[in-house]
Design an enzyme around this catalytic site. Structure first.
Site, PDB file in Angstrom:
ATOM      1  N   LYS A   1      76.534 -35.406  38.160  1.00 20.24           N
ATOM      2  CA  LYS A   1      76.458 -35.476  36.694  1.00 20.24           C
ATOM      3  C   LYS A   1      77.373 -36.582  36.186  1.00 20.24           C
ATOM      4  O   LYS A   1      77.006 -37.357  35.299  1.00 20.24           O
ATOM      5  CB  LYS A   1      76.851 -34.124  36.081  1.00 20.24           C
ATOM      6  CG  LYS A   1      75.757 -33.093  36.251  1.00 20.24           C
ATOM      7  CD  LYS A   1      76.207 -31.671  36.025  1.00 20.24           C
ATOM      8  CE  LYS A   1      75.061 -30.740  36.443  1.00 20.24           C
ATOM      9  NZ  LYS A   1      75.412 -29.344  36.487  1.00 20.24           N
TER      10      LYS A   1
ATOM     11  N   GLN B   1      79.761 -25.322  34.619  1.00 20.09           N
ATOM     12  CA  GLN B   1      79.083 -25.387  35.917  1.00 20.09           C
ATOM     13  C   GLN B   1      78.984 -23.971  36.498  1.00 20.09           C
ATOM     14  O   GLN B   1      79.991 -23.299  36.693  1.00 20.09           O
ATOM     15  CB  GLN B   1      79.875 -26.321  36.862  1.00 20.09           C
ATOM     16  CG  GLN B   1      79.207 -26.553  38.201  1.00 20.09           C
ATOM     17  CD  GLN B   1      77.861 -27.264  38.067  1.00 20.09           C
ATOM     18  OE1 GLN B   1      77.698 -28.207  37.293  1.00 20.09           O
ATOM     19  NE2 GLN B   1      76.874 -26.799  38.814  1.00 20.09           N
TER      20      GLN B   1
ATOM     21  N   ASP C   1      73.086 -27.280  28.162  1.00 19.47           N
ATOM     22  CA  ASP C   1      72.399 -26.557  29.242  1.00 19.47           C
ATOM     23  C   ASP C   1      71.385 -25.571  28.658  1.00 19.47           C
ATOM     24  O   ASP C   1      70.656 -24.917  29.403  1.00 19.47           O
ATOM     25  CB  ASP C   1      73.433 -25.782  30.085  1.00 19.47           C
ATOM     26  CG  ASP C   1      73.462 -26.252  31.522  1.00 19.47           C
ATOM     27  OD1 ASP C   1      72.594 -27.075  31.890  1.00 19.47           O
ATOM     28  OD2 ASP C   1      74.339 -25.804  32.272  1.00 19.47           O
TER      29      ASP C   1
END
Ligand code: NAP
Length: 278
Positions: A48, A92, A115
């Site tokens: 990322k 994460q 997300d």
């Protein structure tokens, strides 16, 4: 049979994003919170970071030890919510057991939830209100559109009903006017269902489970699975076997995977543009 080259498509999208970022007055910013030291998480976070820097998005990693106090994370999320230079925040996953994943995710401001996992954004997805949406499902729709696969009116079968992939993907397909069936471990006759699919998505976490017996002649097959076996990485689809029957198919690696990171960047820019259009 044609292979859908996710790597190539994601490079094209990154080039478009890079050109857009170049015109931004202030660089968009993405912040990632990582807790613990899982090897796979370290790998995903570096991917990322690399991709963000490649397109010119500011990247900040807040990496905590598993022994960190949850209050520390709560305070960091609140700080990032209030930071005008931060457009995207993501945690994460998975988190070590002692942390309350759902609570922490829902502390993220929905407008910065790149997300697409907050309850608010999931609700907006269900009601088709153009939310920030989970990156892997978003990447799958983008792969299909850029491969000129018509979605409207098609029978789509998704194997897997996780909150991260199967469920959001079901809504994205519905919003594209497909007829969608979602299968799981309690589905009584899986083969009967998958054989109906014009577009079949495998998101199971079962190495090479989907063989040609599960696939209708000419179907488009999307393999989300990432499994480690002795010979390396493989998907949920038995690629060599299924590619004889599919009209289009994604490989693993190099299919859905590269799109996930690229959609995170796309969502960051979307959040930046929404903020600046207010
Ligand atoms: P998950 O949370 O473990 O969910 C797996 C789903 O598949 C569940 O709904 C499960 O059914 C269903 N399933 C498993 N075996 C099945 C079987 N034999 N028959 C029917 N249904 C079955 O996994 P996930 O997070 O969705 O991830 C799925 C796969 O995608 C994993 O390999 C993961 O590594 C990969 N992944 C890839 C990306 C990417 O960027 N390419 C992103 C995310 C995930 P039940 O609900 O009944 O248990």
């Amino acid at each position: 049979m044609k292979i859908i080259d996710g790597k190539k498509i994601s490079e094209e999208i990154k080039a478009e994003l890079k050109a857009e970022v170049k015109n931004c007055f202030i660089k968009p910013g993405l912040s990632v919170i990582q807790i613990g030291n899982r090897e796979d998480s370290n790998k995903y976070v570096s991917a990322k970071q690399k991709a963000a820097l490649e397109v010119g998005i500011n990247f900040n990693l807040y990496h905590y030890d598993e022994t960190a106090d949850e209050r520390e994370i709560v305070n960091k999320i609140k700080e990032l919510n209030n930071d005008e230079y931060v457009d995207g925040i993501m945690i994460q996953l998975p988190l070590p057991d002692k942390f309350n994943e759902k609570k922490l995710i829902n502390l993220i401001l929905p407008s910065k939830d790149v997300d697409g996992l907050t309850d608010r954004n999931i609700g907006r997805l269900v009601t088709n209100k153009d939310p920030l949406t989970s990156c892997t499902p978003l990447g799958i729709i983008e792969l299909l559109k850029r491969s000129e696969v018509k979605i409207e009116g098609k029978n789509v079968v998704i194997v897997g009903r996780s909150n991260l992939v199967g469920k959001p993907l079901m809504h994205l397909f519905l919003n594209e006017n497909a007829t969608v069936t979602v299968c799981h471990t309690k589905t009584s006759d899986l083969k009967k269902m998958t054989l109906q699919a014009d577009i079949l998505v495998a998101a199971m976490g079962n190495p090479k489970f989907i063989t040609k017996d599960y696939v209708k002649e000419g179907a488009v097959v999307i393999d989300v699975g990432i499994n480690t076996i002795n010979s390396g990485l493989c998907g949920d689809v038995d690629f060599d076997n299924v590619s004889k029957k599919a009209s289009l198919i994604t490989p693993v690696p190099g299919g859905v995977g590269p799109m996930t990171v690229t959609m995170l960047l796309k969502n960051t820019l979307k959040s930046y543009n929404l903020k600046n259009s207010k």
